[in-house]
Design a protein around this motif. Structure first.
Motif, mmCIF file in Angstrom:
data_model
loop_
_atom_site.group_PDB
_atom_site.id
_atom_site.type_symbol
_atom_site.label_atom_id
_atom_site.label_comp_id
_atom_site.label_asym_id
_atom_site.label_seq_id
_atom_site.Cartn_x
_atom_site.Cartn_y
_atom_site.Cartn_z
ATOM 1 N N LYS A 1 -6.690 -0.927 0.350
ATOM 2 C CA LYS A 1 -7.833 -0.294 -0.344
ATOM 3 C C LYS A 1 -8.584 -1.320 -1.194
ATOM 4 O O LYS A 1 -7.984 -2.237 -1.736
ATOM 5 C CB LYS A 1 -7.307 0.841 -1.211
ATOM 6 C CG LYS A 1 -6.430 1.770 -0.385
ATOM 7 C CD LYS A 1 -6.454 3.201 -0.748
ATOM 8 C CE LYS A 1 -5.632 3.999 0.253
ATOM 9 N NZ LYS A 1 -4.221 3.566 0.381
ATOM 10 N N SER A 2 -9.882 -1.106 -1.299
ATOM 11 C CA SER A 2 -10.670 -2.084 -2.076
ATOM 12 C C SER A 2 -10.595 -1.747 -3.561
ATOM 13 O O SER A 2 -10.197 -0.660 -3.933
ATOM 14 C CB SER A 2 -12.106 -2.068 -1.594
ATOM 15 O OG SER A 2 -12.609 -0.765 -1.695
ATOM 16 N N GLU B 1 0.845 -1.202 0.000
ATOM 17 C CA GLU B 1 0.000 0.000 0.000
ATOM 18 C C GLU B 1 0.877 1.247 0.000
ATOM 19 O O GLU B 1 0.555 2.256 -0.597
ATOM 20 C CB GLU B 1 -0.815 -0.016 1.295
ATOM 21 C CG GLU B 1 -2.302 -0.053 1.150
ATOM 22 C CD GLU B 1 -2.826 -1.048 0.145
ATOM 23 O OE1 GLU B 1 -3.579 -0.610 -0.727
ATOM 24 O OE2 GLU B 1 -2.500 -2.255 0.220
ATOM 25 N N GLU C 1 -5.883 6.674 6.483
ATOM 26 C CA GLU C 1 -5.590 6.213 5.111
ATOM 27 C C GLU C 1 -4.617 5.039 5.065
ATOM 28 O O GLU C 1 -4.204 4.619 3.986
ATOM 29 C CB GLU C 1 -5.016 7.388 4.301
ATOM 30 C CG GLU C 1 -6.083 8.395 3.926
ATOM 31 C CD GLU C 1 -5.511 9.642 3.279
ATOM 32 O OE1 GLU C 1 -4.332 9.625 2.876
ATOM 33 O OE2 GLU C 1 -6.253 10.635 3.214
ATOM 34 N N ARG D 1 -4.580 1.712 5.105
ATOM 35 C CA ARG D 1 -5.404 0.501 5.052
ATOM 36 C C ARG D 1 -5.308 -0.097 3.650
ATOM 37 O O ARG D 1 -4.934 0.607 2.690
ATOM 38 C CB ARG D 1 -6.855 0.817 5.401
ATOM 39 C CG ARG D 1 -7.465 1.835 4.491
ATOM 40 C CD ARG D 1 -8.810 2.354 4.971
ATOM 41 N NE ARG D 1 -9.082 3.636 4.351
ATOM 42 C CZ ARG D 1 -9.491 3.794 3.096
ATOM 43 N NH1 ARG D 1 -9.708 2.753 2.330
ATOM 44 N NH2 ARG D 1 -9.672 4.998 2.590
ATOM 45 N N GLU E 1 -0.102 5.523 -6.886
ATOM 46 C CA GLU E 1 -0.554 5.921 -5.543
ATOM 47 C C GLU E 1 0.299 5.311 -4.452
ATOM 48 O O GLU E 1 0.753 4.157 -4.582
ATOM 49 C CB GLU E 1 -1.986 5.421 -5.336
ATOM 50 C CG GLU E 1 -3.008 6.517 -5.541
ATOM 51 C CD GLU E 1 -4.392 5.983 -5.273
ATOM 52 O OE1 GLU E 1 -4.668 5.601 -4.123
ATOM 53 O OE2 GLU E 1 -5.153 5.923 -6.250
#
Ligand code: UD1
Ligand code: UDP
Length: 373
Positions: free
Chosen positions: A372-373, A141, A368, A370, A161
């Motif tokens: 992400k889906s 992530e 933030e 985590r 990202e």
């Protein structure tokens, strides 16, 4: 925030300690998980002692094995710990089997992974490390790219990202330890060496040790070096040299000092005072440019192209003529030597660990951090 560090080999310990310290400075005590991929005293405990990394919470004792065995056992054991501890983020560093196992186990439990030293690419998919890097980056992530070049590699694979260019924590490690090493280590005295009158060599990459042909080429290079050379031998290479009857051959050479792997303080001092470094190691390519010692890389590619561009490193491969040509040029051509030695360090200012912790804490506070889906 509850961060968990997963590591298992020599370079991971060295490069993660600065990040662990940065967390501690902010009053956080991270969970420390050692997979036991490296287990000999000289490959693991010596670094925990010298870098004062106390309080490992889990020793998983994964040990050695084939690629799938080592990665698989590590994954199973890491998963068990992560299920019990449920950290907010896991941090892995680099490209070892421990990294791949840690990243996969973590992301599948929906625990976000922060990859320290993300985005390195050798573009050689025959290297186990290249597969580990690619997969670990895609499972992460938060991607801490050491350089702009590493960021671009990630962008090329569609990872935009969560990427932060923060420098490499090897600079933090060198800055934090080289004075201590200079003061404490007596390694030059031990081997009867004078500064800048010897070379240091290391080799442990699979492509250089598993192939008998390449290992013989390496031995012939070492035999032909026109300068005394200290060679701290990785256990993987020691076994192969002994199996192939090459150990005694090297030992018989007067200009060759064979030794067990060294602790970090001894190795840093040895490296800093060396005239030339010859290596197939990733971390040592980085350290030599930081320490202003010309590096000749005994490989045909590198995931550290910044060192080549900066002018501090040359890919010499394993062709004896080419390697010896460069060694002699460094010994005889002062202008060439000083150009290589004065190459600018491309890996940052030694505050990478601090930056990573600032970023993670800020993501955590904003909710933030985590998967992400
Ligand atoms: C591993 C990493 C490599 C990293 C290196 C750092 C992978 C695929 N490779 O390579 O990227 O550069 O660590 O040094 O993860 N051995 C011992 N004692 C030890 C550890 C290893 O004797 O404490 C011997 C065993 O015979 C083992 C062999 O070395 O089979 C290879 O060890 P392993 O951890 O699989 O890979 P490294 O070559 O150390
Ligand atoms: N190193 C050490 N003692 C040695 C050889 C290397 O302390 O005898 C350190 C070196 O300073 C560098 C790191 O180990 O920081 C590099 O590890 P290695 O070459 O095993 O792995 P790589 O960087 O290639 O993954």
């Amino acid at each position: 925030m509850k961060p968990a560090f997963i590591f298992g080999t020599r370079p991971e310990i060295i490069k993660l300690v600065p990040v662990i310290r940065a967390f501690e400075k902010r009053g956080l005590k991270p969970l420390l998980i050692h997979t036991g991929q490296h287990y000999d005293y000289e490959m693991s405990k010596v670094f925990l002692e010298e870098l004062e990394l106390r309080g490992i919470n889990y020793h998983l004792e994964v040990g050695s094995g084939t690629q799938a065995y080592q990665t698989g056992i590590a994954m199973i054991k890491i998963e068990e710990v992560l299920m019990k501890e449920d950290p907010d983020v896991t941090l892995v560093q680099g490209d070892t089997n421990t990294v791949l196992a840690g990243a996969l186990a973590s992301v599948k439990l929906k625990i976000p992974v922060a990859h320290v030293e993300a985005g390195l690419r050798s573009f050689d998919r025959t290297m186990p490390e290249e597969i580990n890097r690619i997969l670990a980056d895609h499972a992460s992530e938060v991607l801490f790219a050491p350089t702009e070049e590493a960021r671009k590699n990630l962008e090329r694979e569609g990872i935009i990202e969560g990427v932060y260019v923060v420098g490499n924590t090897i600079v933090d490690a060198v800055f934090q330890n080289s004075e201590i090493a200079e003061r404490k280590s007596k390694i030059l005295e031990k081997f009867g060496l004078k500064p800048k009158e010897y070379a240091v060599l290391t080799a442990h990459r699979a492509e250089n040790t598993d192939s008998a042909e390449n290992l013989k080429k390496l031995v012939e290079i070492i035999e032909s070096l026109p300068i005394p050379v200290v060679y701290p031998v990785h256990p993987r290479t020691e076994k192969r040299l002994k199996d192939l009857g090459l150990w005694e051959r090297l030992k018989a050479k007067d200009h060759v000092i064979l030794t067990k792997p060294l602790g970090y303080l001894d190795f840093l001092k040895l490296q800093k005072n060396a005239k030339i470094v010859l290596t197939d190691s990733g971390g040592i390519q980085e350290e030599s440019i930081i320490l202003s010692v010309p590096c000749l890389t005994l490989r045909y590619n590198t995931e550290r192209p910044e060192t080549i561009k900066a002018g501090g490193n040359v890919l010499v491969g394993l062709e004896k003529e080419r390697v010896i040509h460069y060694v002699e040029r460094l010994l005889n051509d002062e202008e060439f030597y000083s150009r290589m030695a004065n190459a600018e360090n491309p890996f940052g200012d030694g505050r990478s660990g601090e930056r990573m912790v600032d970023i993670l804490l800020s993501l955590y506070e904003k909710g933030e951090l985590r998967v992400k889906s």
